[in-house]
Design an enzyme around this catalytic site. Structure first.
Site, mmCIF file in Angstrom:
data_model
loop_
_atom_site.group_PDB
_atom_site.id
_atom_site.type_symbol
_atom_site.label_atom_id
_atom_site.label_comp_id
_atom_site.label_asym_id
_atom_site.label_seq_id
_atom_site.Cartn_x
_atom_site.Cartn_y
_atom_site.Cartn_z
ATOM 1 N N ASP A 275 41.448 21.235 55.757
ATOM 2 C CA ASP A 275 41.049 20.920 54.388
ATOM 3 C C ASP A 275 39.592 21.349 54.175
ATOM 4 O OD1 ASP A 275 42.282 18.747 52.218
ATOM 5 O OD2 ASP A 275 40.115 19.157 52.078
ATOM 6 N N LYS B 256 36.507 38.454 40.489
ATOM 7 C CA LYS B 256 36.424 38.202 39.060
ATOM 8 C C LYS B 256 37.557 37.245 38.678
ATOM 9 C CE LYS B 256 39.433 39.830 36.986
ATOM 10 N NZ LYS B 256 40.947 39.695 36.981
ATOM 11 N N HIS C 268 37.939 45.141 41.048
ATOM 12 C CA HIS C 268 38.564 46.214 41.820
ATOM 13 C C HIS C 268 38.691 47.524 41.030
ATOM 14 C CE1 HIS C 268 42.346 44.852 39.951
ATOM 15 N NE2 HIS C 268 42.846 46.033 40.265
ATOM 16 N N LYS D 104 38.382 51.935 42.106
ATOM 17 C CA LYS D 104 39.420 52.962 41.909
ATOM 18 C C LYS D 104 38.757 54.331 41.837
ATOM 19 C CE LYS D 104 42.732 49.968 39.641
ATOM 20 N NZ LYS D 104 44.115 50.075 39.246
ATOM 21 N N GLU E 92 50.323 47.068 31.145
ATOM 22 C CA GLU E 92 51.168 46.738 32.293
ATOM 23 C C GLU E 92 52.568 46.474 31.768
ATOM 24 O OE1 GLU E 92 48.731 44.526 35.598
ATOM 25 O OE2 GLU E 92 48.617 43.358 33.791
ATOM 26 N N ASP F 102 40.729 37.745 31.897
ATOM 27 C CA ASP F 102 41.346 38.353 33.086
ATOM 28 C C ASP F 102 41.049 39.853 33.174
ATOM 29 O OD1 ASP F 102 42.999 38.255 35.412
ATOM 30 O OD2 ASP F 102 44.653 39.115 34.265
ATOM 31 N N HIS G 31 37.392 44.364 33.852
ATOM 32 C CA HIS G 31 37.896 45.720 34.091
ATOM 33 C C HIS G 31 37.671 46.633 32.879
ATOM 34 C CE1 HIS G 31 39.645 43.885 37.532
ATOM 35 N NE2 HIS G 31 40.813 43.563 37.041
ATOM 36 N N LYS H 7 50.027 42.724 28.792
ATOM 37 C CA LYS H 7 51.100 42.608 29.784
ATOM 38 C C LYS H 7 52.425 42.799 29.064
ATOM 39 C CE LYS H 7 48.864 39.852 33.353
ATOM 40 N NZ LYS H 7 48.891 40.753 34.504
HETATM 41 P P1 NDP Z 1 46.205 31.803 44.471
HETATM 42 O O1 NDP Z 1 46.494 30.796 43.429
HETATM 43 O O2 NDP Z 1 47.342 32.511 45.090
HETATM 44 O O3 NDP Z 1 45.317 31.036 45.544
HETATM 45 C C1 NDP Z 1 44.744 31.615 46.674
HETATM 46 C C2 NDP Z 1 44.593 30.585 47.749
HETATM 47 O O4 NDP Z 1 43.523 29.704 47.453
HETATM 48 C C3 NDP Z 1 45.803 29.717 47.930
HETATM 49 O O5 NDP Z 1 46.717 30.373 48.735
HETATM 50 C C4 NDP Z 1 45.229 28.463 48.537
HETATM 51 O O6 NDP Z 1 45.274 28.577 49.945
HETATM 52 C C5 NDP Z 1 43.800 28.481 48.080
HETATM 53 N N1 NDP Z 1 43.606 27.437 47.085
HETATM 54 C C6 NDP Z 1 44.267 27.248 45.931
HETATM 55 N N2 NDP Z 1 43.797 26.188 45.270
HETATM 56 C C7 NDP Z 1 42.829 25.687 46.034
HETATM 57 C C8 NDP Z 1 41.983 24.585 45.915
HETATM 58 N N3 NDP Z 1 42.003 23.770 44.871
HETATM 59 N N4 NDP Z 1 41.124 24.360 46.906
HETATM 60 C C9 NDP Z 1 41.066 25.198 47.965
HETATM 61 N N5 NDP Z 1 41.853 26.235 48.126
HETATM 62 C C10 NDP Z 1 42.724 26.495 47.169
HETATM 63 O O7 NDP Z 1 45.151 32.821 43.846
HETATM 64 P P2 NDP Z 1 45.083 34.394 43.937
HETATM 65 O O8 NDP Z 1 45.265 34.827 45.336
HETATM 66 O O9 NDP Z 1 45.936 34.959 42.882
HETATM 67 O O10 NDP Z 1 43.593 34.660 43.477
HETATM 68 C C11 NDP Z 1 42.491 34.443 44.326
HETATM 69 C C12 NDP Z 1 41.243 34.906 43.616
HETATM 70 O O11 NDP Z 1 41.366 36.288 43.365
HETATM 71 C C13 NDP Z 1 41.028 34.247 42.263
HETATM 72 O O12 NDP Z 1 39.651 34.114 42.078
HETATM 73 C C14 NDP Z 1 41.607 35.263 41.272
HETATM 74 O O13 NDP Z 1 40.981 35.168 40.028
HETATM 75 C C15 NDP Z 1 41.230 36.552 41.976
HETATM 76 N N6 NDP Z 1 42.097 37.695 41.654
HETATM 77 C C16 NDP Z 1 43.425 37.652 41.900
HETATM 78 C C17 NDP Z 1 44.213 38.757 41.653
HETATM 79 C C18 NDP Z 1 45.674 38.776 41.945
HETATM 80 O O14 NDP Z 1 46.291 39.809 41.667
HETATM 81 N N7 NDP Z 1 46.253 37.712 42.477
HETATM 82 C C19 NDP Z 1 43.618 40.007 41.116
HETATM 83 C C20 NDP Z 1 42.202 39.947 40.933
HETATM 84 C C21 NDP Z 1 41.484 38.819 41.192
HETATM 85 P P3 NDP Z 1 45.428 27.327 50.878
HETATM 86 O O15 NDP Z 1 45.903 26.194 50.050
HETATM 87 O O16 NDP Z 1 46.387 27.732 51.936
HETATM 88 O O17 NDP Z 1 44.052 27.154 51.385
HETATM 89 C C1 BG6 Z 2 43.820 41.783 38.077
HETATM 90 C C2 BG6 Z 2 44.390 40.849 37.067
HETATM 91 O O1 BG6 Z 2 42.431 41.678 38.114
HETATM 92 O O2 BG6 Z 2 44.182 43.118 37.737
HETATM 93 C C3 BG6 Z 2 45.892 41.011 36.975
HETATM 94 O O3 BG6 Z 2 44.073 39.512 37.446
HETATM 95 C C4 BG6 Z 2 46.261 42.443 36.723
HETATM 96 O O4 BG6 Z 2 46.402 40.196 35.926
HETATM 97 C C5 BG6 Z 2 45.587 43.343 37.732
HETATM 98 O O5 BG6 Z 2 47.666 42.571 36.844
HETATM 99 C C6 BG6 Z 2 45.803 44.804 37.394
HETATM 100 O O6 BG6 Z 2 45.303 45.612 38.426
HETATM 101 P P1 BG6 Z 2 45.939 47.053 38.708
HETATM 102 O O7 BG6 Z 2 45.065 47.617 39.770
HETATM 103 O O8 BG6 Z 2 47.332 46.792 39.169
HETATM 104 O O9 BG6 Z 2 45.881 47.785 37.416
#
Ligand code: NDP
Ligand code: BG6
Length: 492
Positions: A113, A168, A198, A202, A236, A255, A260, A346
């Site tokens: 935790d 972000k 990201h 690119k 998308e 987002d 981006h 989207k």
């Molecule tokens: P998720 O919701 O999948 O969470 C990622 C991990 O964070 C979870 O697997 C969990 O792991 C941990 N987590 C979730 N909530 C909490 C909490 N309250 N306290 C501590 N740990 C927590 O998020 P994403 O992977 O989608 O996104 C992660 C980051 O990346 C965010 O900031 C998002 O904005 C950014 N992002 C995401 C993108 C995407 O495509 N998914 C694209 C661009 C940016 P565990 O509980 O096992 O510790």
């Molecule tokens: C992420 C957004 O930053 O970019 C997503 O959180 C989005 O919602 C993604 O789908 C798009 O990235 P790409 O590289 O697939 O165009």
């Protein structure tokens, strides 16, 4: 006879003014990292992007560090490795098992935790075991957790032993971005905060620098004298895909739009940087973003795809936008009076990231005959996502007896011309490990982009429905001036 071959054409940038942006050279001002710590290792981002990118770094022989996942989930080291393997095999179907095995032996998991001291002591012990003094702490966790994790790192003295990468969106609005930055700065120096967007990793987006500033052909026309309008479409076909709960607290403006999309606009609109130092590039982006007028509610259309409210994790009455379109104005000598139409959505008709630069019509058709068609305007289509490349839409003579014109494409497909390019996350993780900030977002730019979208966040107006597979709500057409229309991206 005078030799004019080296003289600059009238109105063009002179040789001395030309920027010396060497995009191939990575400038490292910090020590190379000796460990990568992945917070949120069980999450969506890690699964879809980070493990496949680590695989690619391993494959290219550029990953030399242990990768330590941190997770609250009740996972063992083996669970973690199995998860990473599955993720790689799912996203890279022809992945080499030898490379996967070599990557997996770098992986360890600290399970615990975030509130428990044992988690942080365990992390410190693990880094000690690896003799790590410079780690990259990658925060693939919900943004609300960034300050907590930064403070916990400080509490065990790890903040002095590395740099952080945050994802972000940086904050939820201007004030929270400033607040987040204050908290992070109380623990880490600015050059130890790597804000990842990201799109900046690119190749096709980075190519905007080369395309604009390494081609003498373009600079003379890249301004209000020759450009009639600019459009940027990021579309998308997927919906929120299991990220409903996250998305419903964020929406398209936070987002995509604030980060981006405005970063791409900045690269298209900025002045040439003064030199190769990465700070000069950031300076020019900051300047052009400062010259953007904040988006007034009348200049913005928000849409929501039909069916969004039924997505898991989404509020049944949600007013969050999955589409946003705006008309931007840039108050600069280069762009005053040129409308910048930008849109993101989207569940749209086609996946694309494309900028279309529409040039002004020639003053008259030189050889026009009565009743003959008026030539279409030249377009420069920059494909920054799928099928990246560039198409110049030129006018050529229509075959036949008349001097009419027809649009013809002069097209370059970058994959065909240049070969395979690196993946964005692969490059950015590599940069973070090397200590190069060049492709990361600087705080003044982050705050500048929040200022541009802030009125739209304060007074969002209604959200209008649109059908999946369309180009968004027809209300977006009302943003267009004169007889402008949205250009559909180049077909795939
Ligand atoms: P998720 O919701 O999948 O969470 C990622 C991990 O964070 C979870 O697997 C969990 O792991 C941990 N987590 C979730 N909530 C909490 C909490 N309250 N306290 C501590 N740990 C927590 O998020 P994403 O992977 O989608 O996104 C992660 C980051 O990346 C965010 O900031 C998002 O904005 C950014 N992002 C995401 C993108 C995407 O495509 N998914 C694209 C661009 C940016 P565990 O509980 O096992 O510790
Ligand atoms: C992420 C957004 O930053 O970019 C997503 O959180 C989005 O919602 C993604 O789908 C798009 O990235 P790409 O590289 O697939 O165009």
């Amino acid at each position: 006879m005078t030799d004019t071959s080296s003289a600059p054409p009238t109105g063009a940038t002179t040789e001395a003014e030309m920027p010396r942006v060497d995009t191939a050279k990575i400038q490292t001002s910090q020590p190379v990292a000796d460990a990568l710590v992945l917070f949120g290792a069980t999450g969506d981002l890690a699964k879809r992007k980070l493990f496949p990118s680590l695989y690619r770094l391993e494959r290219s022989g550029t990953l030399h560090v242990p990768v330590i996942g941190v997770a609250r989930s009740d996972w063992t080291d083996d669970d973690f490795r199995d998860h990473a393997k599955e993720s790689i095999e799912e996203h890279i179907p022809d992945a080499d098992p030898v490379v996967i095995a070599s990557l997996l032996q770098r992986l360890d998991l600290i399970q615990g935790d975030y509130a428990a001291e044992t988690t942080w002591n365990g992390l410190r012990t693990k880094l000690d075991e690896h003799n790590s003094t410079v780690a990259v702490f990658y925060m693939a966790i919900p943004p609300s957790m960034f300050p907590t994790v930064a403070q916990k790192l400080e509490s065990v003295g790890l903040h002095n032993r590395g740099r952080i990468v945050i994802e972000k969106p940086f904050g939820r609005d201007l004030n929270s971005a400033i607040e987040l930055n204050k908290t992070l700065h109380s623990i880490f120096a600015e050059d130890h905060i790597f804000r990842i967007d990201h799109y900046l990793g690119k190749e096709a987006v980075e190519d905007l620098l080369v395309f604009r500033f390494a081609n003498t052909l373009l600079e003379p026309v890249w301004n209000r004298n020759y450009v009639r309008s600019v459009q940027v479409t990021m579309s998308e076909t997927i919906g929120v895909e299991g990220r409903g709960s996250f998305y419903d607290s964020v929406g398209a403006i936070r987002d995509i739009f604030q980060n981006h999309l405005l970063q791409v606009v900045a690269l298209l609109a900025m002045e040439p940087p003064a030199g190769a130092d990465p700070g000069f590039l950031q300076d020019e982006k900051a300047k052009v973003i400062a010259a953007m007028r904040p988006i007034e509610p009348a200049g913005l259309v928000r849409g929501q795809y039909v069916g969004y409210r039924e997505e898991p994790g989404v509020e049944p009455e949600s007013n969050i936008e999955t589409f946003a379109a705006a008309r931007l104005e840039i108050d600069s000598w280069r762009w005053a009076g040129v409308p910048w139409y930008v849109r993101f959505g989207k569940a749209l008709a086609q996946r694309a990231t494309e900028a279309v630069i529409e040039l002004r019509s020639p003053p008259r058709m030189l050889f026009d005959e009565e009743g003959g068609p008026v030539p279409d305007r030249n377009l420069i289509r920059l494909r920054l996502g799928e099928n990246d490349g560039v198409t110049f839409v030129m006018q050529a003579k229509t075959p036949g007896p008349h001097l009419d014109s027809t649009g013809v494409d002069v097209d370059v497909d970058f994959a065909a011309a240049l070969g395979e390019r690196q993946d964005a996350y692969e490059r950015l993780i590599g940069d973070a490990l090397l200590g190069s900030l060049r492709r990361f977002a600087r705080q003044d730019i982050v705050e500048g982009t929040w200022k541009v979208v802030q009125p739209a966040l304060d007074h969002p107006g209604p959200v209008v429905p649109y059908f999946r597979g369309s180009w968004g709500p027809s209300e977006a057409d009302h943003l267009l001036l004169n007889d402008d229309h949205w250009y559909a991206p180049s077909p795939l």
